[in-house]
Enzyme design. Sequence first.
Site, PDB file in Angstrom:
ATOM      1  N   ASN A 182      61.268  16.133  -0.098  1.00  0.00           N
ATOM      2  CA  ASN A 182      62.396  16.751   0.490  1.00  0.00           C
ATOM      3  C   ASN A 182      63.863  16.845  -0.170  1.00  0.00           C
ATOM      4  OD1 ASN A 182      65.493  15.610   0.954  1.00  0.00           O
ATOM      5  ND2 ASN A 182      65.539  13.569  -0.442  1.00  0.00           N
ATOM      6  N   GLY A 183      64.182  17.953  -0.760  1.00  0.00           N
ATOM      7  CA  GLY A 183      64.905  18.555  -0.814  1.00  0.00           C
ATOM      8  C   GLY A 183      64.455  20.274  -0.509  1.00  0.00           C
ATOM      9  N   ASP A 198      58.941  25.267   1.565  1.00  0.00           N
ATOM     10  CA  ASP A 198      58.757  25.336   0.237  1.00  0.00           C
ATOM     11  C   ASP A 198      57.460  24.332   0.409  1.00  0.00           C
ATOM     12  OD1 ASP A 198      60.616  24.100   1.731  1.00  0.00           O
ATOM     13  OD2 ASP A 198      61.455  23.914  -0.024  1.00  0.00           O
ATOM     14  N   ILE A 237      65.200  23.339   7.894  1.00  0.00           N
ATOM     15  CA  ILE A 237      66.164  24.305   7.370  1.00  0.00           C
ATOM     16  C   ILE A 237      64.893  25.735   7.240  1.00  0.00           C
ATOM     17  CG2 ILE A 237      67.505  24.266   5.038  1.00  0.00           C
ATOM     18  CD1 ILE A 237      68.587  22.259   7.084  1.00  0.00           C
ATOM     19  N   CYS A 277      65.238  15.894   3.792  1.00  0.00           N
ATOM     20  CA  CYS A 277      64.964  14.999   4.753  1.00  0.00           C
ATOM     21  C   CYS A 277      64.974  13.830   3.578  1.00  0.00           C
ATOM     22  CB  CYS A 277      63.267  15.386   4.717  1.00  0.00           C
ATOM     23  SG  CYS A 277      63.178  17.018   5.290  1.00  0.00           S
ATOM     24  N   ILE A 296      89.385  18.752   4.062  1.00  0.00           N
ATOM     25  CA  ILE A 296      89.994  17.809   4.799  1.00  0.00           C
ATOM     26  C   ILE A 296      91.112  17.843   4.233  1.00  0.00           C
ATOM     27  CG2 ILE A 296      89.914  16.065   2.716  1.00  0.00           C
ATOM     28  CD1 ILE A 296      88.502  14.276   4.881  1.00  0.00           C
TER      29      ILE A 296
END
Length: 635
Positions: free
Chosen positions: A73-74, A98, A50, A2, A288
């Site tokens: 965030n995480g 979480d 998520i 996030c 790639i």
Amino acid sequence: MCGIFGINGAFANEQLKLISQKLSHRGPDDAGLFVSVEDKIGLGHTRLSILDLSAAGHQPMIDSSADVAIVFNGEIYNYLHLREGLERSGGVFYSNTDTEVLLQLYIAEGVKMLDSLSGIFAFAIWDGKKKELFVARDALGVKPIYYFCDKDLFAFASEIKGLIPLLPSEKRVNNDAINRYMSFQWCPGNETAMDSVFKLGPGEYIKVRDQNIYETKTWYQLPLTSSPIKFKKSDSLVGELTKKLRSAVHQQLIADVPVGAFLSGGVDSSIVVALAREMNPDIHCFTIDPQSLGDENREGGDLPYARRVADYLKVPLTVVEADPHAMIAAIGDMVYHLDEPLGDLSALNVLYISHAARRNGYKVLLSGLGGDDLFTGYRRHRAVHMEEFLNLIPRYIWSMIQKISSQLPQDLTSIRRINKLASSMRKDGDERLVDYFYWAKSSDIFSLYSDNFFKGMRNIDAGAPMLNFINGLPSSMSPIDKMLALEQKFFLPDHNLLYTDKMSMAAGLEVRVPFLDPDLIRFAARIPESQQIKNSNLKWILKKVAEPFLTSDVIYRKKVGFGVPLRSWIRNELRPLVSDVLSKESLQARGFFKHDAVFQLIEENDKGRVDGSYLILSLVCVEMWCRRFIDQKSA
């Protein structure tokens, strides 16, 4: 993953909304604000869903007493285990996130909570009772956090661009940081190119009260002094390492959305995919095609091996073809998303793969990032390992080798590497370890600076943060252990992890790094050098782990790398951009670099007399960064 941000001080709600817009790419699924006018606190969040995709996962999240609020965030991979402990103590949960576990863990334990966490994170918690803001970053710095502080305002954000609306109208550049970007392509330490903006370091936290930082602490220390593991047989060591790596990979598959993986065809990403396949047999992989970038000199690159691994493991593989002209046109956007003038176009590979994964419906990819930094995967590790023998060559001989190699054509890879090794071997001890990270000699870089820019530097030693760190290490540590500590303290968070986070989040995608599991890091620190490198074979122990899962031609192949053909591009496809961004008018207006010295560098590089491609790219990125962040001009 996030975007998070917050302000402690005087602010307007419109400022919070503007910051939220600037970080919306990090969290396209939801957004929210928490504001307390009385406490002069505002927190904001943009969400990439998520875990628990319902509205129960909305942030900022506030506890039932309305005293504590969090933006996070995480991912906390052991959150279910932590939740069970909290529930046994009477905790009641209203979501399957979480985030709520972090919130309740803070209420129960305070700062001590950090020692219980296994995951990647940057979070901020406002404690209304203490009138205190607590901001923390994960152990290895996988997730970034920046902050700005003056006498009456403290602000933080996941990206520098989120702080721009709060900074003084006259923005100043940090000359020391620019010198580090020029020297290494990245900036080691807590400083950034913006003079008033700093990075919270890996494994650090800060506490803020009344708009001022009153405590800064490193809560996590790299495991540097553990005694070496003693196994009677190498097989036992291999088995234990396999068990810990398997645990890390399986743990990081937890999600309420599909999880895919990067697959370069190297041993790191391949072993991650092989272990992830045990839980998800159809894990979708992405890579790639270097040939599509005009990379004709890399012996086919990684792609044939990525295909070979995918076929062998029977997993789907999406190959991304990238147009070099489109990639070059995206450099301005790359600089903007990176927030920092990193001179490494490998970041664009991550961006293209991340966009491809999102188009295929994926929000999470596993990565093999960190394997080289724990298990000796870089050429400099081989050089450090061989120093005992290289030191037998007298210093004056190395000086002669460097002088001769400097006069030979620098477009030959072997000549460049000999030149670099000779330059490093002329230095002593710890200074030599730092020198391995330099892309150019300090004298060559200084020759580009204008007099005013040079006078504005406070510390001309670009490697000072790394040297200061080494000076604090135990004297008993071997050179290779010191080098691995430098990788984990600086190169990972300030370069590889930084561009991986920023480029993936630009596409709204989360990247997880199983190699950086705390338990695995502690174990790796105790593996003897004799098991890390054997007969100049790097990552020996990790390759032994890979043998039951992959074919030997994949495990023991020559390392190619995950880059772009920059030296060719600088002379051809990139030339119009170089000529525009580094024009005489542009350089004179900026005032950082001498235009005649820059033009000479470009000319000498064209003729193959110097290897100046990465230095030229750094010049381009610095100027483009200044245009976007100092001048506030669009790409």
